[in-house]
Design an enzyme around this catalytic site. Structure first.
Site, short mmCIF file in Angstrom:
data_model
loop_
_atom_site.label_atom_id
_atom_site.label_comp_id
_atom_site.label_asym_id
_atom_site.label_seq_id
_atom_site.Cartn_x
_atom_site.Cartn_y
_atom_site.Cartn_z
N HIS A 1 14.35 -29.17 72.40
CA HIS A 1 14.38 -27.85 71.79
C HIS A 1 15.27 -27.84 70.55
CE1 HIS A 1 13.52 -26.80 76.14
NE2 HIS A 1 12.50 -26.24 75.52
N HIS B 1 17.23 -28.24 75.81
CA HIS B 1 17.71 -29.62 75.74
C HIS B 1 17.51 -30.12 74.33
CE1 HIS B 1 13.45 -30.53 75.89
NE2 HIS B 1 13.33 -29.97 77.08
N LYS C 1 4.79 -32.41 72.42
CA LYS C 1 4.73 -32.83 73.82
C LYS C 1 3.73 -31.98 74.61
CE LYS C 1 7.43 -32.95 78.04
NZ LYS C 1 6.88 -31.70 78.58
#
Length: 362
Positions: free
Chosen positions: A64, A61, A180
């Protein structure tokens, strides 16, 4: 960036033989001095790295894509960006979770190419673990038993084992990972430092949706109502960040303006209750913003979300030292910290975090 899909490589032999036609290796003649990033093993300049790797489990997504773009920006047009796609069975506690993980290889090839990736290395389990699961694995140690490690026993051992194998197979000069997964990033940096891997680890800021939700391959499992509840994770982190900023701004005013309890008392005598309350808040502001207050600000948002439909089921919210993920003490007045949260919404488990700096007054 390009509109063409990245080249698909399935084996280590194909990866060893690969050189993109448009970006054949041409290392710069000047030395490359890596940034002072935790986890780097290089103390002196070395040849400019030819290859950067972005490790993923697929279902790529925009988060990335931001890693791939960051890698391309560092290695430049003469370098090579390899994206790995491997759903690692060692990281899953239950076979059902492994089977449920999304696999979208064709879309991954297109996204990787558009973001600046040259090749996608998507090996089979037999290629990565010939002869079955490895008998020798890397232990994540005490840091790997905290937070995510406590919730998912063995997860970080499996993660470090496959990262080590993929670093050996891809042999990059740089490896890019998202902030993250902050605990994962900290463990990879520690492994690289402790075991002398010749690679520089680069952390990239968390990519978010416009409404604040951290991008994740698991977001696709959320329906509209669950996604609304899931926004509480980022709201909690931002509330804590804002609480810290407000407290530190008050402390800065106290330092610059000479505001004290005496002025507050004088305003009370003059009947200026509102101004007195403001002066009192400034005088009592702690320089660090108060770790306990930061935790409380996040917890309040998460508690509210627990009453929503569907509810948010909190796993943990923790303020930790980013070096080892031990708890950040309430009496500590300065330093870097990570506020991390994990929760389940419906059948989907989500994580998020935000870096914080205590003690800043400007």
């Amino acid at each position: 960036m390009t509109d063409s899909a990245a080249t698909l490589l399935r084996t280590a032999a194909e990866l060893d033989a690969y050189a993109p036609a448009a970006t054949a290796y041409a290392p710069a003649a000047t030395a490359y001095a890596p940034a002072a990033t935790a986890g780097s093993t290089a103390d002196a300049p070395r040849a400019r790295p030819e290859r950067a790797v972005v490790m993923t489990m697929g279902a790529l997504h925009e988060g990335h894509a931001s890693l791939i773009r960051a890698a391309r920006a560092v290695v430049g047009p003469a370098g090579q960006v390899v994206v790995t796609v491997f759903v690692n069975p060692l990281q899953f506690g239950e076979a059902a979770d492994l089977d449920r993980y999304p696999r979208t290889l064709d879309a991954d090839l297109a996204l990787a190419g558009a973001a600046g990736g040259d090749a996608v290395f998507a090996p089979s389990a037999d290629e990565v673990y010939p002869g079955g699961e490895p008998q020798v694995r890397i232990s994540a140690g005490p840091m790997g038993e905290r937070l995510e490690g406590a919730s998912r026993p063995g997860h970080f051992d499996g993660m470090l084992t496959v990262v080590a194998k993929l670093l050996h197979l891809t042999r990059p000069g740089l490896a890019f990972y998202g902030q993250k997964d902050a605990q994962q990033l900290a463990l990879i940096r520690r492994m690289v430092r402790d075991l002398n891997f010749p690679v520089e680890i680069v952390g990239v800021e968390t990519a978010r949706e416009p409404d604040g939700l951290a991008l994740s391959s698991r977001n696709r499992f959320l329906d509209a109502h669950e996604r609304h509840t899931a926004l509480a994770l980022s709201r909690a982190l931002f509330a804590a960040r804002d609480r810290l900023a407000a407290q530190q701004a008050l402390h800065a005013r106290a330092l610059s303006g000479g505001v004290g309890e005496g002025r507050a008392a004088g305003l009370i005598r003059l009947g200026e209750a509102r101004l007195a309350a403001d002066a009192q808040a400034v005088a009592r502001a702690r320089p660090d913003g108060g770790p306990a207050a930061v935790r409380a600000a996040a917890r309040a948002v998460l508690d509210d979300a627990a009453a929503e439909q569907p509810p948010l089921a909190l796993d943990y919210v923790a303020l930790v030292d980013p070096a080892d993920f031990t708890e950040f003490p309430d009496d500590r007045t300065d330093g870097e910290a990570v506020l991390a949260v994990a929760a389940r919404v419906g059948a989907t488990r989500l994580i998020d975090n935000i870096p914080l700096t205590f003690g800043a007054t400007t």
